[in-house]
Design a protein around this motif. Structure first.
Motif, mmCIF file in Angstrom:
data_model
loop_
_atom_site.group_PDB
_atom_site.id
_atom_site.type_symbol
_atom_site.label_atom_id
_atom_site.label_comp_id
_atom_site.label_asym_id
_atom_site.label_seq_id
_atom_site.Cartn_x
_atom_site.Cartn_y
_atom_site.Cartn_z
ATOM 1 N N ILE A 266 0.843 -1.194 0.000
ATOM 2 C CA ILE A 266 0.000 0.000 0.000
ATOM 3 C C ILE A 266 0.881 1.247 0.000
ATOM 4 C CG2 ILE A 266 -1.818 1.262 1.196
ATOM 5 C CD1 ILE A 266 -2.659 -1.364 2.454
ATOM 6 N N TYR A 267 1.815 1.299 0.957
ATOM 7 C CA TYR A 267 2.735 2.414 1.059
ATOM 8 C C TYR A 267 4.182 1.901 1.062
ATOM 9 C CZ TYR A 267 -1.475 4.807 2.679
ATOM 10 O OH TYR A 267 -2.738 5.317 2.780
ATOM 11 N N ASN A 268 5.120 2.824 0.863
ATOM 12 C CA ASN A 268 6.546 2.516 0.957
ATOM 13 C C ASN A 268 7.098 3.076 2.264
ATOM 14 O OD1 ASN A 268 6.403 1.403 -1.605
ATOM 15 N ND2 ASN A 268 7.000 3.296 -2.623
ATOM 16 N N TYR A 269 8.162 2.448 2.775
ATOM 17 C CA TYR A 269 8.717 2.824 4.071
ATOM 18 C C TYR A 269 10.244 2.842 4.004
ATOM 19 C CZ TYR A 269 4.061 1.286 5.602
ATOM 20 O OH TYR A 269 2.710 1.123 5.742
ATOM 21 N N TYR A 270 10.860 3.864 4.616
ATOM 22 C CA TYR A 270 12.312 3.855 4.766
ATOM 23 C C TYR A 270 12.670 4.619 6.032
ATOM 24 C CZ TYR A 270 13.084 8.718 3.246
ATOM 25 O OH TYR A 270 13.108 10.085 3.160
ATOM 26 N N ALA A 271 13.878 4.354 6.553
ATOM 27 C CA ALA A 271 14.292 4.942 7.821
ATOM 28 C C ALA A 271 15.495 5.846 7.622
ATOM 29 C CB ALA A 271 14.624 3.848 8.832
ATOM 30 N N ILE A 272 15.575 6.891 8.445
ATOM 31 C CA ILE A 272 16.729 7.788 8.495
ATOM 32 C C ILE A 272 17.270 7.761 9.924
ATOM 33 C CG2 ILE A 272 17.499 10.184 8.366
ATOM 34 C CD1 ILE A 272 15.517 10.655 6.167
ATOM 35 N N GLY A 273 18.579 7.610 10.046
ATOM 36 C CA GLY A 273 19.192 7.572 11.360
ATOM 37 C C GLY A 273 19.833 6.218 11.624
ATOM 38 N N THR A 274 20.671 6.151 12.621
ATOM 39 C CA THR A 274 21.345 4.904 12.987
ATOM 40 C C THR A 274 20.906 4.442 14.371
ATOM 41 O OG1 THR A 274 23.227 6.238 13.762
ATOM 42 C CG2 THR A 274 23.342 5.331 11.527
ATOM 43 N N LYS A 275 21.360 5.139 15.420
ATOM 44 C CA LYS A 275 20.967 4.749 16.776
ATOM 45 C C LYS A 275 19.485 5.024 17.027
ATOM 46 C CE LYS A 275 25.540 5.431 18.834
ATOM 47 N NZ LYS A 275 26.329 6.134 19.878
ATOM 48 N N SER A 276 19.032 6.181 16.592
ATOM 49 C CA SER A 276 17.626 6.546 16.758
ATOM 50 C C SER A 276 17.020 6.768 15.379
ATOM 51 C CB SER A 276 17.508 7.820 17.608
ATOM 52 O OG SER A 276 16.153 8.197 17.746
ATOM 53 N N LYS A 277 16.259 5.804 14.915
ATOM 54 C CA LYS A 277 15.706 5.865 13.561
ATOM 55 C C LYS A 277 14.348 6.555 13.553
ATOM 56 C CE LYS A 277 17.940 1.776 11.580
ATOM 57 N NZ LYS A 277 17.717 0.490 10.893
ATOM 58 N N THR A 278 14.097 7.212 12.446
ATOM 59 C CA THR A 278 12.760 7.739 12.162
ATOM 60 C C THR A 278 12.272 7.095 10.875
ATOM 61 O OG1 THR A 278 13.256 9.862 13.203
ATOM 62 C CG2 THR A 278 11.391 9.792 11.671
ATOM 63 N N TRP A 279 11.116 6.459 10.952
ATOM 64 C CA TRP A 279 10.551 5.756 9.797
ATOM 65 C C TRP A 279 9.550 6.659 9.092
ATOM 66 C CZ3 TRP A 279 11.837 1.205 7.536
ATOM 67 C CH2 TRP A 279 12.747 0.391 8.228
ATOM 68 N N TYR A 280 9.719 6.769 7.777
ATOM 69 C CA TYR A 280 8.851 7.604 6.957
ATOM 70 C C TYR A 280 7.956 6.718 6.092
ATOM 71 C CZ TYR A 280 11.710 11.616 8.246
ATOM 72 O OH TYR A 280 12.345 12.587 8.948
ATOM 73 N N VAL A 281 6.695 7.101 6.004
ATOM 74 C CA VAL A 281 5.736 6.427 5.123
ATOM 75 C C VAL A 281 5.600 7.269 3.866
ATOM 76 C CG1 VAL A 281 3.411 5.510 4.891
ATOM 77 C CG2 VAL A 281 4.519 5.542 7.132
ATOM 78 N N ILE A 282 5.844 6.668 2.707
ATOM 79 C CA ILE A 282 5.879 7.405 1.440
ATOM 80 C C ILE A 282 4.719 6.981 0.543
ATOM 81 C CG2 ILE A 282 7.271 7.979 -0.567
ATOM 82 C CD1 ILE A 282 8.406 8.908 2.152
ATOM 83 N N HIS A 283 4.010 7.975 0.036
ATOM 84 C CA HIS A 283 2.942 7.697 -0.924
ATOM 85 C C HIS A 283 3.570 7.216 -2.228
ATOM 86 C CE1 HIS A 283 -0.482 8.193 -3.564
ATOM 87 N NE2 HIS A 283 -1.249 8.368 -2.507
ATOM 88 N N PRO A 284 3.148 6.069 -2.768
ATOM 89 C CA PRO A 284 3.835 5.501 -3.935
ATOM 90 C C PRO A 284 3.650 6.293 -5.221
ATOM 91 C CG PRO A 284 1.881 4.228 -3.419
ATOM 92 C CD PRO A 284 2.052 5.194 -2.290
ATOM 93 N N VAL A 285 2.590 7.086 -5.318
ATOM 94 C CA VAL A 285 2.333 7.833 -6.551
ATOM 95 C C VAL A 285 2.935 9.233 -6.481
ATOM 96 C CG1 VAL A 285 0.547 8.798 -8.057
ATOM 97 C CG2 VAL A 285 0.230 6.531 -7.024
ATOM 98 N N TYR A 286 2.791 9.898 -5.336
ATOM 99 C CA TYR A 286 3.229 11.289 -5.217
ATOM 100 C C TYR A 286 4.587 11.423 -4.526
ATOM 101 C CZ TYR A 286 -1.648 11.901 -6.360
ATOM 102 O OH TYR A 286 -2.860 11.826 -6.977
ATOM 103 N N GLY A 287 5.087 10.362 -3.906
ATOM 104 C CA GLY A 287 6.409 10.389 -3.296
ATOM 105 C C GLY A 287 6.504 11.209 -2.033
ATOM 106 N N LEU A 288 5.384 11.654 -1.482
ATOM 107 C CA LEU A 288 5.390 12.515 -0.314
ATOM 108 C C LEU A 288 5.351 11.711 0.978
ATOM 109 C CD1 LEU A 288 2.848 15.236 -1.500
ATOM 110 C CD2 LEU A 288 5.340 15.331 -1.554
ATOM 111 N N SER A 289 5.939 12.264 2.038
ATOM 112 C CA SER A 289 5.892 11.639 3.359
ATOM 113 C C SER A 289 4.504 11.857 3.956
ATOM 114 C CB SER A 289 6.958 12.241 4.278
ATOM 115 O OG SER A 289 8.249 11.989 3.781
#
Length: 340
Positions: A266-289
């Motif tokens: 349904i959506y795409n997911y990726y994380a930023i950070g190493t020790k403390s990660k923040t996970w972003y949910v990305i709209h597959p059509v518009y690419g927005l968080s």
């Protein structure tokens, strides 16, 4: 075979004709007004008191627990049994019709319910599934004394002596909900494609001469405002590469960036950070968080809660959204990436 088809075949076996089924499918936008108690609950309804199931059949269910086959395979290979192994299986399910249910009263959020009922003398309040993102609150003890107040807050009689339950309107903000367990799915085991309407289910042109039972056909006329389509249900996690619209330090404006992450169909997911990660949910059509949370599961749960608003937004994209969609398409075509 989908759950809708299984229910349709069961109705045919009980005497409903193809024409009658097709009329129902047309009236309810490709859906059928026959569901289990959990599915009616997910849609905001509850079964009326004293109602009995119309029939039963084996429907697809989803679980994250490993199957017996997965456990045995891991043991034979000398490996650890996986904690999570999402899959579908069939379970005996009891079906109720639209004529047997009624709309739930609007319920307050969990914090309000706790504040209102948590300290009432003789009333016992217990929250089940508080960390799942979809908790239920159970009332036991002296429920008859507070029955009217419980019902006004969306409480539903459990059909068990001295017990009511209510589903709060939102998940508790102070908790980190785990990945939600999908309710019974109309299109199991296949996950629906993102931002696409489910194709209409058509029946083969075969007629049955059996009379239709009166009780099965005693359905109310469809509402002019039909029930909304079922919410999308995530599939198993898969690793993938995709694009997201963002502005890095070296960028003069927002543009697509390729990242590695996961998808649930349904959506795409990726994380930023190493020790403390923040996970972003990305709209597959518009690419927005859409959402960002501390865990992937929490991000998924919150994104699914917002799915209706996201679909409404995407149904009438403005010039800004269309520009993002065009950038995403150009990046995907140039990078030879699909949405998932």
């Amino acid at each position: 075979m989908t759950n809708t088809e299984i229910i349709a075949n069961t109705l045919k076996a009980r005497g409903m004709t193809d024409d009658q089924l097709q009329q129902l499918l047309t009236a309810y936008n490709g859906d059928l007004p026959f569901h289990t108690i959990p599915e009616w609950s997910r849609r905001g309804y509850h079964v009326k008191a004293e109602e009995k199931p119309l029939f039963d059949c084996y429907l697809w269910k989803h679980t994250s627990k490993p199957s017996r086959a997965a456990i045995e395979a891991a043991q034979e290979a000398g490996e650890d049994v996986p904690e999570n192994s999402p899959h579908f299986y069939k379970k005996l399910s009891y079906i109720y019709s639209f004529a047997q249910v009624e709309k739930n009263a609007p319920a307050p959020d969990l914090a309000t319910i706790k504040a209102r009922f948590g300290n009432l003398p003789g009333l016992v309040l217990k929250v089940k599934g508080e960390k799942t993102g979809a908790p239920n609150v159970w009332f036991t003890g002296d429920v008859e004394k507070y029955a009217d107040e419980i019902k006004a807050a969306g409480g539903i009689w459990s059909k068990k002596k001295s017990a009511y339950w209510v589903r709060p309107s939102t998940a508790p903000a102070e908790d980190k909900p785990a990945a939600p367990v999908p309710s019974i799915m109309e299109d199991a085991p296949a996950a629906p494609a993102p931002m696409q309407a489910r194709p209409a289910f058509t029946l083969p042109p075969v007629r049955l001469a059996l009379p239709a039972p009166a009780r099965l056909l005693a359905l109310p006329a469809p509402k002019t405002d039909p029930e909304p389509a079922p919410a999308p249900v995530p599939g198993p996690w898969k690793k993938c590469s995709f694009y997201t619209i963002r502005r890095d330090k070296e960028d003069d404006k927002q543009k697509p960036h390729k990242v590695d992450g996961y998808t649930d169909g349904i959506y795409n997911y990726y994380a930023i950070g190493t020790k403390s990660k923040t996970w972003y949910v990305i709209h597959p059509v518009y690419g927005l968080s859409i959402v960002w949370m501390e865990t992937r599961q929490a991000a998924q749960a919150r994104a699914l809660e917002l799915s209706d608003k996201i679909r409404d937004m995407a149904s009438k994209p403005d010039a800004r959204l269309q520009a993002y969609a065009d950038m995403m398409k150009a990046a995907q075509d140039g990078g030879n990436l699909s949405l998932f």
